[in-house]
Design an enzyme around this catalytic site. Structure first.
Site, PDB file in Angstrom:
ATOM      1  N   GLU A 279       4.429 121.772  -6.149  1.00 46.15           N
ATOM      2  CA  GLU A 279       3.384 122.768  -6.391  1.00 46.15           C
ATOM      3  C   GLU A 279       3.452 123.289  -7.813  1.00 46.15           C
ATOM      4  O   GLU A 279       4.539 123.412  -8.379  1.00 46.15           O
ATOM      5  CB  GLU A 279       3.575 123.979  -5.457  1.00 46.15           C
ATOM      6  CG  GLU A 279       3.529 123.631  -4.016  1.00 46.15           C
ATOM      7  CD  GLU A 279       3.461 124.872  -3.128  1.00 46.15           C
ATOM      8  OE1 GLU A 279       3.028 125.937  -3.604  1.00 46.15           O
ATOM      9  OE2 GLU A 279       3.856 124.755  -1.964  1.00 46.15           O
TER      10      GLU A 279
ATOM     11  N   LYS B  82       3.978 125.821 -10.538  1.00 47.51           N
ATOM     12  CA  LYS B  82       4.731 127.075 -10.565  1.00 47.51           C
ATOM     13  C   LYS B  82       3.907 128.068 -11.379  1.00 47.51           C
ATOM     14  O   LYS B  82       3.817 127.951 -12.604  1.00 47.51           O
ATOM     15  CB  LYS B  82       6.112 126.861 -11.192  1.00 47.51           C
ATOM     16  CG  LYS B  82       7.007 128.075 -11.103  1.00 47.51           C
ATOM     17  CD  LYS B  82       8.399 127.778 -11.625  1.00 47.51           C
ATOM     18  CE  LYS B  82       9.398 128.854 -11.253  1.00 47.51           C
ATOM     19  NZ  LYS B  82       9.061 130.198 -11.685  1.00 47.51           N
TER      20      LYS B  82
ATOM     21  N   ARG C  31       5.431 137.615  -8.109  1.00 48.91           N
ATOM     22  CA  ARG C  31       5.449 137.271  -6.688  1.00 48.91           C
ATOM     23  C   ARG C  31       4.927 138.448  -5.869  1.00 48.91           C
ATOM     24  O   ARG C  31       5.309 139.593  -6.115  1.00 48.91           O
ATOM     25  CB  ARG C  31       6.885 136.979  -6.276  1.00 48.91           C
ATOM     26  CG  ARG C  31       7.021 136.507  -4.835  1.00 48.91           C
ATOM     27  CD  ARG C  31       7.716 135.224  -4.824  1.00 48.91           C
ATOM     28  NE  ARG C  31       7.851 134.639  -3.519  1.00 48.91           N
ATOM     29  CZ  ARG C  31       8.880 133.868  -3.202  1.00 48.91           C
ATOM     30  NH1 ARG C  31       9.842 133.654  -4.084  1.00 48.91           N
ATOM     31  NH2 ARG C  31       8.925 133.300  -2.022  1.00 48.91           N
TER      32      ARG C  31
ATOM     33  N   ARG D  94       8.899 140.865  -5.516  1.00 50.53           N
ATOM     34  CA  ARG D  94      10.041 139.971  -5.267  1.00 50.53           C
ATOM     35  C   ARG D  94      11.260 140.768  -4.809  1.00 50.53           C
ATOM     36  O   ARG D  94      12.046 140.311  -4.003  1.00 50.53           O
ATOM     37  CB  ARG D  94      10.346 139.233  -6.567  1.00 50.53           C
ATOM     38  CG  ARG D  94      11.334 138.117  -6.471  1.00 50.53           C
ATOM     39  CD  ARG D  94      11.418 137.480  -7.851  1.00 50.53           C
ATOM     40  NE  ARG D  94      12.260 136.299  -7.878  1.00 50.53           N
ATOM     41  CZ  ARG D  94      13.578 136.347  -7.932  1.00 50.53           C
ATOM     42  NH1 ARG D  94      14.200 137.502  -7.946  1.00 50.53           N
ATOM     43  NH2 ARG D  94      14.267 135.214  -7.970  1.00 50.53           N
TER      44      ARG D  94
ATOM     45  N   GLU E 175       1.565 134.331  -5.506  1.00 53.93           N
ATOM     46  CA  GLU E 175       1.826 134.731  -6.889  1.00 53.93           C
ATOM     47  C   GLU E 175       0.524 135.338  -7.411  1.00 53.93           C
ATOM     48  O   GLU E 175      -0.551 134.765  -7.224  1.00 53.93           O
ATOM     49  CB  GLU E 175       2.217 133.474  -7.682  1.00 53.93           C
ATOM     50  CG  GLU E 175       2.781 133.714  -9.024  1.00 53.93           C
ATOM     51  CD  GLU E 175       4.295 134.001  -9.049  1.00 53.93           C
ATOM     52  OE1 GLU E 175       4.935 134.060  -7.974  1.00 53.93           O
ATOM     53  OE2 GLU E 175       4.809 134.191 -10.150  1.00 53.93           O
TER      54      GLU E 175
ATOM     55  N   GLU F 245       4.149 126.431 -16.634  1.00 55.29           N
ATOM     56  CA  GLU F 245       5.581 126.729 -16.588  1.00 55.29           C
ATOM     57  C   GLU F 245       6.405 125.617 -15.935  1.00 55.29           C
ATOM     58  O   GLU F 245       7.498 125.311 -16.365  1.00 55.29           O
ATOM     59  CB  GLU F 245       5.791 128.046 -15.830  1.00 55.29           C
ATOM     60  CG  GLU F 245       7.152 128.646 -16.093  1.00 55.29           C
ATOM     61  CD  GLU F 245       7.508 129.733 -15.115  1.00 55.29           C
ATOM     62  OE1 GLU F 245       6.718 130.012 -14.194  1.00 55.29           O
ATOM     63  OE2 GLU F 245       8.596 130.303 -15.246  1.00 55.29           O
TER      64      GLU F 245
ATOM     65  N   LYS G 216       9.330 121.597  -2.536  1.00 54.42           N
ATOM     66  CA  LYS G 216       9.733 122.051  -1.198  1.00 54.42           C
ATOM     67  C   LYS G 216       9.833 120.859  -0.264  1.00 54.42           C
ATOM     68  O   LYS G 216       8.833 120.129  -0.097  1.00 54.42           O
ATOM     69  CB  LYS G 216       8.701 123.056  -0.667  1.00 54.42           C
ATOM     70  CG  LYS G 216       8.495 124.234  -1.613  1.00 54.42           C
ATOM     71  CD  LYS G 216       7.276 125.077  -1.277  1.00 54.42           C
ATOM     72  CE  LYS G 216       7.109 126.163  -2.337  1.00 54.42           C
ATOM     73  NZ  LYS G 216       5.931 127.010  -2.131  1.00 54.42           N
TER      74      LYS G 216
ATOM     75  N   ARG H 163      18.042 130.140  -1.678  1.00 56.14           N
ATOM     76  CA  ARG H 163      17.555 129.400  -2.835  1.00 56.14           C
ATOM     77  C   ARG H 163      17.417 127.924  -2.469  1.00 56.14           C
ATOM     78  O   ARG H 163      18.086 127.072  -3.032  1.00 56.14           O
ATOM     79  CB  ARG H 163      18.578 129.570  -3.965  1.00 56.14           C
ATOM     80  CG  ARG H 163      17.996 130.071  -5.223  1.00 56.14           C
ATOM     81  CD  ARG H 163      19.007 130.433  -6.254  1.00 56.14           C
ATOM     82  NE  ARG H 163      18.865 131.824  -6.654  1.00 56.14           N
ATOM     83  CZ  ARG H 163      17.836 132.320  -7.306  1.00 56.14           C
ATOM     84  NH1 ARG H 163      16.847 131.548  -7.686  1.00 56.14           N
ATOM     85  NH2 ARG H 163      17.780 133.608  -7.601  1.00 56.14           N
TER      86      ARG H 163
ATOM     87  N   LYS I 254      13.079 124.577  -8.505  1.00 58.31           N
ATOM     88  CA  LYS I 254      12.095 124.850  -9.565  1.00 58.31           C
ATOM     89  C   LYS I 254      12.363 123.928 -10.742  1.00 58.31           C
ATOM     90  O   LYS I 254      13.503 123.747 -11.162  1.00 58.31           O
ATOM     91  CB  LYS I 254      12.108 126.320  -9.982  1.00 58.31           C
ATOM     92  CG  LYS I 254      13.457 126.865 -10.339  1.00 58.31           C
ATOM     93  CD  LYS I 254      13.410 128.371 -10.601  1.00 58.31           C
ATOM     94  CE  LYS I 254      14.830 128.925 -10.677  1.00 58.31           C
ATOM     95  NZ  LYS I 254      14.916 130.353 -10.795  1.00 58.31           N
TER      96      LYS I 254
HETATM   97  P1  AMP Z   1      12.919 132.063  -8.527  1.00 63.01           P
HETATM   98  O1  AMP Z   1      12.250 133.397  -8.299  1.00 63.01           O
HETATM   99  O2  AMP Z   1      13.761 132.058  -9.760  1.00 63.01           O
HETATM  100  O3  AMP Z   1      13.646 131.585  -7.338  1.00 63.01           O
HETATM  101  O4  AMP Z   1      11.751 131.006  -8.867  1.00 63.01           O
HETATM  102  C1  AMP Z   1      10.737 130.804  -7.969  1.00 63.01           C
HETATM  103  C2  AMP Z   1       9.583 131.735  -8.281  1.00 63.01           C
HETATM  104  O5  AMP Z   1       8.470 130.982  -8.673  1.00 63.01           O
HETATM  105  C3  AMP Z   1       9.139 132.478  -7.077  1.00 63.01           C
HETATM  106  O6  AMP Z   1       9.853 133.685  -6.941  1.00 63.01           O
HETATM  107  C4  AMP Z   1       7.670 132.742  -7.333  1.00 63.01           C
HETATM  108  O7  AMP Z   1       7.510 134.005  -7.940  1.00 63.01           O
HETATM  109  C5  AMP Z   1       7.292 131.712  -8.367  1.00 63.01           C
HETATM  110  N1  AMP Z   1       6.279 130.745  -7.927  1.00 63.01           N
HETATM  111  C6  AMP Z   1       5.223 130.394  -8.665  1.00 63.01           C
HETATM  112  N2  AMP Z   1       4.504 129.463  -8.053  1.00 63.01           N
HETATM  113  C7  AMP Z   1       5.106 129.196  -6.866  1.00 63.01           C
HETATM  114  C8  AMP Z   1       4.829 128.299  -5.799  1.00 63.01           C
HETATM  115  N3  AMP Z   1       3.780 127.474  -5.820  1.00 63.01           N
HETATM  116  N4  AMP Z   1       5.674 128.296  -4.741  1.00 63.01           N
HETATM  117  C9  AMP Z   1       6.759 129.103  -4.716  1.00 63.01           C
HETATM  118  N5  AMP Z   1       7.076 129.978  -5.707  1.00 63.01           N
HETATM  119  C10 AMP Z   1       6.254 130.021  -6.784  1.00 63.01           C
END
Ligand code: AMP
Length: 629
Positions: free
Chosen positions: A107, A109, A114, A129, A161, A256, A261, A272, A276
């Site tokens: 997907e 990002k 969030r 978040r 998001e 970005e 998934k 986690r 990403k």
């Molecule tokens: P992290 O917060 O460091 O675990 O990185 C993942 C973050 O990417 C999530 O907390 C979301 O805020 C952001 N995000 C952006 N696009 C997506 C997406 N399509 N699916 C899941 N998370 C996403």
């Protein structure tokens, strides 16, 4: 009440108010002592009352006793935030394929904030978040759009998001543009919710369902409201080539990155377990953007670093107006000792953020006026600053070019202001970084294809596919001692910046070995291809080293091959083994070829790892993998 308390009671009350009981035990220990499932249930629901009322029963004599025998069935509940599922950094395509054995959703990002949306009838709640309420101006308008998007969704929990999109193009606007003041500076922009998950729908908790099923439910029940409520862009991936292509595409678009998934993964609050993908995570950080900038000023730090210069203003020289412009503010990368030394070494003048005291040579916006400025920028040190990517940021005067998530990665003692990155060079780096996002290094299948092809094709040099570029079956004549012994061939060359290396790539490669002087056009193109990808000159650790990977090497095979090729080595397949001294066998291949050098797989990995270390730390251990075959 206070009168009835002992001093210990009072102490605990104060600590409760301060949210720190100082008992060296967090919610996990305490809740698990109450009931083995209590912590997990709390993670899911964040509803302490509900968890405790189920985990503890009142006995006839009025005491409480844990109900440890029965499993707790507490799950997400409407209007109470659920810990968001998180993502781990993904360093390569291989890693992604390994972590998502069932195939994956890849997907976009989105680079916003969030938001977990809870809808109960006509009541709405939005959690960040960190499970705090989201500022109303960012989300208030969604109460009108969510019912349009979910005509039959009475109760729901969505994971999403929120960000600003350009209504004309539908494209997301830069991170941070959601801020209340900044919004006004973006005309024709809408706050838009990109929905990527649904964890509760009309009374049914969906946490335990695989993401594929959750997405199906989402797609069945949501219709997009253009530029307001949109699906996250998604692609189902089973083949690493498709993932490579998608990464290249999003990076080229300046997005970005991706979130990956596994198709069969459930929604695990707080875990986690997604991946990403961002430019600076890939290939040991080799794709991160960096520039060699001059220290122009500094600010006092806070906390432990209070009273000392610990945040630095970095910039570059603009030869057109002969002034200095600012690029970024950096506060990470130095250890405590270096920071201490810098207090004495940096010759600065205190101007205490006063605009009237900003020297003539410095072009600086109001927000970037530091506590200290350099006495003479031409006498200041040059540091390599690395970040996630180059960005555009109006507060900086280097044509608005800045570096996102900057950190100091090297002190460039070998450079002065004259050889540091200048403004025109920075503009060039910025442009190239957006163009240069191809993450596909040659792959295993490529090797096989090409070996077949090279049997029939006499002219290797006319090949255009990257796969073919490393297929040349050059003979080993003329290889020097340094080539035969990887320890010697891997000797570190003097460091060069990308700028210098661009000019000197050919000369530095020709230095030293006869082999390099004979570099074939195919081989040169292969190197250029890899340089293009990584953008930095890669050290020629494996130049001249030919490698046969026996079929028994299965784990991480293609990642290993990529690194090996990227660092200048040549892969042969077993049929190509030559009766020469220059083939390296990995593992226990002893086939009577006494002259061949036999090394272990471990050796190869160690060589690569040490090299990566060498790349990031200036005075790291010398490359020495070959010492322990
Ligand atoms: P992290 O917060 O460091 O675990 O990185 C993942 C973050 O990417 C999530 O907390 C979301 O805020 C952001 N995000 C952006 N696009 C997506 C997406 N399509 N699916 C899941 N998370 C996403």
């Amino acid at each position: 009440m206070a009168e009835m308390c002992t001093s210990n009671d009072l102490k605990m009350i104060i600590r409760l108010v301060k949210h720190d009981l100082r008992i060296n035990a967090g919610p996990k220990h305490i809740l698990e002592a109450v009931h083995p499932d209590a912590y997990q249930a709390f993670q899911m629901s964040r509803d302490l009352d509900a968890v405790l009322s189920k985990a503890v029963v009142r006995t006839a004599d009025g005491h409480s006793s844990p109900t440890k025998k029965t499993a707790l069935k507490i799950t997400a509940s409407l209007m109470t935030p659920v810990l968001p599922m998180l993502a781990e950094a993904c360093k390569s395509v291989e890693y992604a394929m390994k972590k998502c054995p069932n195939g994956m959703y890849s997907e976009i990002k989105y680079d916003g904030e969030r938001v977990q949306v809870h809808k109960k009838g006509s009541e709405f709640k939005y959690f960040s978040r960190s499970l705090k309420p989201v500022l109303p101006h960012k989300v208030n308008m969604f109460r009108d759009y969510i019912p349009q998007a979910f005509p039959y969704g009475t109760d729901l929990i969505l994971d999403s998001e929120v960000l600003l999109v350009d209504v004309k193009t539908g494209k997301p606007l830069p991170f941070g543009s959601l801020g209340v003041h900044k919004k006004n500076s973006f005309e024709d922009a809408n706050v838009c919710l990109f929905v990527f998950d649904c964890i509760y729908y009309n009374g049914e908790v969906l946490l335990e369902k695989p993401v594929k099923e959750r997405r199906r439910i989402l797609e069945q029940n949501m219709k997009e409201v253009p530029n307001r409520i949109m699906f996250s862009e998604i692609k189902e991936i089973h083949d690493p080539k498709d993932l490579e292509n998608m990464i290249t595409k999003v990076l080229k678009l300046g997005l970005e990155g991706l979130v990956l998934k596994d198709l069969m993964s459930t929604y695990e609050p707080g875990k986690r377990h997604w991946l990403k993908v961002k430019k600076d995570y890939l290939y040991g950080g080799a794709m991160a953007d960096s520039a060699d900038l001059v220290v122009l000023g500094a600010w006092f730090g806070t906390g432990q670093k209070g009273g000392m210069m610990s945040v630095f203003l970095m910039g570059c020289y603009n030869p057109t107006n002969q002034k200095w412009c600012t690029v970024t503010k950096v506060h990470t990368g130095h250890d405590d000792k270096t920071l201490e030394r810098l207090q004495k070494e940096l010759v600065m003048i205190k101007i205490s953020k006063e605009a009237s005291k900003v020297p003539d040579w410095l072009c600086c916006t109001k927000t970037m006026i530091p506590d200290f400025v350099a006495q003479d920028p031409k006498a200041m040190p040059v540091w390599e600053i690395t970040g996630a990517e180059f960005t555009q940021h109006e507060v900086h005067t280097a044509s608005g070019i800045s570096i996102r998530f900057p950190r100091v990665t090297r002190i460039r003692d070998d450079k002065t202001w004259k050889t540091a990155t200048s403004l025109p060079e920075l503009k060039d780096l910025f442009k190239k970084s957006k163009e240069n996002c191809d993450v596909s290094l040659p792959s295993t299948s490529g090797v096989k294809d090409v070996h077949k092809a090279s049997d029939t094709e006499s002219d290797n040099s006319s090949t255009s596919s990257p796969k073919k570029k490393f297929a040349s079956s050059e003979t080993s004549k003329g290889l020097s001692k340094s080539v035969r012994d990887p320890a010697v061939s891997g000797k570190r060359k003097p460091e060069v910046t990308s700028k210098e290396s661009d000019k000197s790539t050919s000369s530095s490669n020709n230095e030293g070995t006869e082999n390099d002087a004979e570099e074939s056009p195919a081989k040169r193109r292969k190197k250029e291809h890899v340089h293009d990808i990584i953008k930095k000159p890669l050290p020629d650790v494996f130049v001249g080293v030919k490698l046969v990977l026996p079929p028994s090497v299965i784990e991480d095979r293609s990642e290993l091959e990529r690194y090996f090729i990227a660092y200048g080595g040549e892969l042969l397949d077993t049929s190509q083994k030559e009766d020469s001294t220059h083939i390296i066998h990995v593992g226990d291949v002893t086939d009577g070829n006494e002259e061949a050098r036999h090394v272990t797989l471990r050796w190869l990995w160690d060589s690569i790892k040490l090299q990566a270390l060498q790349e990031t730390r200036r005075y790291a251990v010398p490359f020495s993998g070959a010492g322990n075959p």
